[in-house]
Scaffold this active site. Structure first.
Site, PDB file in Angstrom:
ATOM      1  N   ARG A   1       0.848  -1.197   0.000  1.00 26.16           N
ATOM      2  CA  ARG A   1       0.000   0.000   0.000  1.00 26.16           C
ATOM      3  C   ARG A   1       0.881   1.244   0.000  1.00 26.16           C
ATOM      4  O   ARG A   1       0.592   2.238  -0.696  1.00 26.16           O
ATOM      5  CB  ARG A   1      -0.904  -0.007   1.247  1.00 26.16           C
ATOM      6  CG  ARG A   1      -1.859   1.156   1.358  1.00 26.16           C
ATOM      7  CD  ARG A   1      -3.013   1.023   0.384  1.00 26.16           C
ATOM      8  NE  ARG A   1      -3.907   2.168   0.452  1.00 26.16           N
ATOM      9  CZ  ARG A   1      -5.239   2.061   0.455  1.00 26.16           C
ATOM     10  NH1 ARG A   1      -5.810   0.877   0.397  1.00 26.16           N
ATOM     11  NH2 ARG A   1      -5.993   3.127   0.495  1.00 26.16           N
TER      12      ARG A   1
ATOM     13  N   ASP B   1     -12.133  10.954   6.360  1.00 27.81           N
ATOM     14  CA  ASP B   1     -13.186  11.991   6.381  1.00 27.81           C
ATOM     15  C   ASP B   1     -13.162  12.806   7.677  1.00 27.81           C
ATOM     16  O   ASP B   1     -14.210  13.155   8.218  1.00 27.81           O
ATOM     17  CB  ASP B   1     -14.562  11.321   6.210  1.00 27.81           C
ATOM     18  CG  ASP B   1     -14.652  10.537   4.904  1.00 27.81           C
ATOM     19  OD1 ASP B   1     -15.258   9.447   4.914  1.00 27.81           O
ATOM     20  OD2 ASP B   1     -14.086  10.997   3.892  1.00 27.81           O
TER      21      ASP B   1
ATOM     22  N   ILE C   1      -8.028   5.764   0.722  1.00 30.45           N
ATOM     23  CA  ILE C   1      -7.486   6.647   1.752  1.00 30.45           C
ATOM     24  C   ILE C   1      -6.095   7.087   1.311  1.00 30.45           C
ATOM     25  O   ILE C   1      -5.255   6.252   0.965  1.00 30.45           O
ATOM     26  CB  ILE C   1      -7.383   5.895   3.101  1.00 30.45           C
ATOM     27  CG1 ILE C   1      -8.738   5.289   3.472  1.00 30.45           C
ATOM     28  CG2 ILE C   1      -6.869   6.822   4.197  1.00 30.45           C
ATOM     29  CD1 ILE C   1      -9.843   6.288   3.597  1.00 30.45           C
ATOM     30  N   LEU C   2      -5.862   8.390   1.290  1.00 22.32           N
ATOM     31  CA  LEU C   2      -4.568   8.913   0.849  1.00 22.32           C
ATOM     32  C   LEU C   2      -3.549   8.717   1.984  1.00 22.32           C
ATOM     33  O   LEU C   2      -3.840   8.991   3.143  1.00 22.32           O
ATOM     34  CB  LEU C   2      -4.720  10.379   0.479  1.00 22.32           C
ATOM     35  CG  LEU C   2      -5.647  10.589  -0.735  1.00 22.32           C
ATOM     36  CD1 LEU C   2      -6.055  12.046  -0.876  1.00 22.32           C
ATOM     37  CD2 LEU C   2      -4.971  10.088  -2.005  1.00 22.32           C
TER      38      LEU C   2
ATOM     39  N   THR D   1     -14.785  15.771  -1.130  1.00 21.68           N
ATOM     40  CA  THR D   1     -16.218  15.996  -0.985  1.00 21.68           C
ATOM     41  C   THR D   1     -16.836  14.705  -0.476  1.00 21.68           C
ATOM     42  O   THR D   1     -16.473  13.614  -0.921  1.00 21.68           O
ATOM     43  CB  THR D   1     -16.858  16.442  -2.316  1.00 21.68           C
ATOM     44  OG1 THR D   1     -18.245  16.630  -2.104  1.00 21.68           O
ATOM     45  CG2 THR D   1     -16.626  15.476  -3.458  1.00 21.68           C
ATOM     46  N   HIS D   2     -17.712  14.848   0.526  1.00 22.67           N
ATOM     47  CA  HIS D   2     -18.279  13.667   1.199  1.00 22.67           C
ATOM     48  C   HIS D   2     -19.789  13.833   1.282  1.00 22.67           C
ATOM     49  O   HIS D   2     -20.272  14.894   1.721  1.00 22.67           O
ATOM     50  CB  HIS D   2     -17.665  13.535   2.604  1.00 22.67           C
ATOM     51  CG  HIS D   2     -18.119  12.323   3.340  1.00 22.67           C
ATOM     52  ND1 HIS D   2     -17.616  11.061   3.077  1.00 22.67           N
ATOM     53  CD2 HIS D   2     -19.030  12.173   4.326  1.00 22.67           C
ATOM     54  CE1 HIS D   2     -18.220  10.191   3.883  1.00 22.67           C
ATOM     55  NE2 HIS D   2     -19.072  10.837   4.639  1.00 22.67           N
TER      56      HIS D   2
ATOM     57  N   GLY E   1      -6.804  11.071   8.692  1.00 22.59           N
ATOM     58  CA  GLY E   1      -7.916  10.196   9.069  1.00 22.59           C
ATOM     59  C   GLY E   1      -8.842   9.907   7.902  1.00 22.59           C
ATOM     60  O   GLY E   1      -8.568  10.284   6.755  1.00 22.59           O
TER      61      GLY E   1
ATOM     62  N   ASP F   1      -7.053  15.024   5.871  1.00 25.72           N
ATOM     63  CA  ASP F   1      -5.938  14.803   6.813  1.00 25.72           C
ATOM     64  C   ASP F   1      -5.716  13.289   6.884  1.00 25.72           C
ATOM     65  O   ASP F   1      -6.247  12.534   6.077  1.00 25.72           O
ATOM     66  CB  ASP F   1      -6.232  15.453   8.177  1.00 25.72           C
ATOM     67  CG  ASP F   1      -7.368  14.777   8.932  1.00 25.72           C
ATOM     68  OD1 ASP F   1      -7.738  15.293   9.988  1.00 25.72           O
ATOM     69  OD2 ASP F   1      -7.879  13.724   8.465  1.00 25.72           O
TER      70      ASP F   1
HETATM   71  C1  GRF Z   1     -19.948  11.665  -4.504  1.00 23.90           C
HETATM   72  O1  GRF Z   1     -21.196  11.799  -3.857  1.00 23.90           O
HETATM   73  C2  GRF Z   1     -18.842  11.662  -3.487  1.00 23.90           C
HETATM   74  O2  GRF Z   1     -19.072  12.500  -2.388  1.00 23.90           O
HETATM   75  C3  GRF Z   1     -18.869  10.229  -3.044  1.00 23.90           C
HETATM   76  O3  GRF Z   1     -19.076   9.478  -4.231  1.00 23.90           O
HETATM   77  C4  GRF Z   1     -19.798  10.298  -5.143  1.00 23.90           C
HETATM   78  C5  GRF Z   1     -18.989  10.364  -6.407  1.00 23.90           C
HETATM   79  O4  GRF Z   1     -19.831  10.795  -7.415  1.00 23.90           O
HETATM   80  N1  GRF Z   1     -17.622   9.860  -2.397  1.00 23.90           N
HETATM   81  P1  GRF Z   1     -19.196  11.152  -8.871  1.00 23.90           P
HETATM   82  O5  GRF Z   1     -18.218  10.045  -9.219  1.00 23.90           O
HETATM   83  O6  GRF Z   1     -18.529  12.485  -8.740  1.00 23.90           O
HETATM   84  O7  GRF Z   1     -20.405  11.194  -9.772  1.00 23.90           O
END
Ligand code: GRF
Length: 203
Positions: free
Chosen positions: A64, A144, A91-92, A107-108, A142, A140
Site C-alpha cells: 500500500r 473523512d 485513503i490517501l 467531498t463527502h 484520518g 488529513d
Molecule cells: C460523490 O457523492 C462523493 O461524495 C462520493 O461518491 C460520489 C462520487 O460521485 N464519495 P461522482 O463520481 O462524482 O459522480
C-alpha cells in the site's frame, strides 16, 4: 490555479468542475485526472475534455505504501496547486499527505462528522435521519476527518432509497464543490486549528 482531480466512479463532480473551469473568470483549471481503477466514466469524461489521465491501482503495487508513493509521484508530475478528491474511494497515505496535505480537498455525501466512510448515504438512510447533506473538507490522515470547509443540508424523503437520496445530495454537492474550489483557487484561505476561513471578499 492548477487542479488535479482524483476519481473512482461516474465523475459527475469532476464534470461540474470541468464545466466551471471553462469560464476563465473561475480562476482554476483541471490539468489532469487520476483514478484508482480503469474503465470508469470519470476517466472517459477527462479524455473527452482532452486531459491527461493516470491510473494507479493498489493491486499493481507490492505494498500500500508503494501505491501511495506512486500515486504521489503521478499527481506531482502535474504540479497542482490544489488536489480535489471527487469520489475517490481510497485513503490517501502519509507520503501523499506530506506532499499535498493542506491543499487536498475531499467531498463527502454526509454532514461530517456524521456518517464517515465509504457508505455514508446508505448509513444515513438506515439510521433514519431526516436531514443529511454534504461536506467539503481538507484531507488529513484520518478517514473523512479533516477541517471542514463548507457544508449544506439535504432533506431525506420518506420514499428515498440510497440512489434517490444520493442523487439529491449530489445536486447540492456538485454546486458546493465548484463554489468552494473556485474560492480556494481565487482568494485563498486560512486554517486556525480546525476552523477554515475562506478569504473571499463577499462572504
Ligand atoms: C460523490 O457523492 C462523493 O461524495 C462520493 O461518491 C460520489 C462520487 O460521485 N464519495 P461522482 O463520481 O462524482 O459522480
Amino acid at each position: 490555479a492548477r487542479l488535479v482531480v482524483l476519481v473512482s466512479g461516474a465523475g459527475t463532480n469532476l464534470q461540474a468542475l470541468l464545466d466551471a473551469c471553462a469560464d476563465p473568470a473561475y480562476g482554476a483549471r483541471v490539468v489532469a485526472v487520476g483514478a484508482d481503477r480503469h474503465g470508469i466514466a470519470g476517466l472517459d469524461r477527462a479524455r473527452a475534455a482532452g486531459l491527461p489521465t493516470f491510473v494507479e491501482r493498489v493491486p499493481d503495487h507490492p505494498t500500500r505504501a508503494d501505491w501511495d508513493v506512486a500515486l504521489t509521484a503521478a499527481v506531482a508530475e502535474h504540479e497542482p496547486d490544489l488536489v480535489v478528491s471527487a469520489g475517490f474511494m481510497k485513503i490517501l497515505g502519509a507520503r501523499f499527505l506530506e506532499r499535498f496535505g493542506g491543499r487536498t480537498v475531499n467531498t463527502h455525501p454526509a454532514l461530517l462528522p456524521a456518517f464517515q466512510g465509504a457508505h455514508a448515504v446508505r448509513n444515513a438512510l438506515e439510521y433514519g435521519v431526516k436531514v443529511t447533506g454534504c461536506t467539503v473538507h481538507f484531507v488529513d490522515e484520518g478517514v473523512d476527518t479533516g477541517p471542514v470547509i463548507a457544508q449544506e443540508a439535504v432533506p431525506v424523503r420518506w420514499h428515498d432509497d440510497e440512489d434517490s437520496l444520493h442523487e439529491r445530495i449530489k445536486q447540492v454537492e456538485r454546486r458546493m464543490l465548484v463554489e468552494v474550489v473556485g474560492r480556494l483557487a481565487r482568494d485563498g484561505w486560512t486554517v486556525k486549528g480546525r476552523r477554515v476561513s475562506l478569504k473571499c471578499r463577499t462572504c
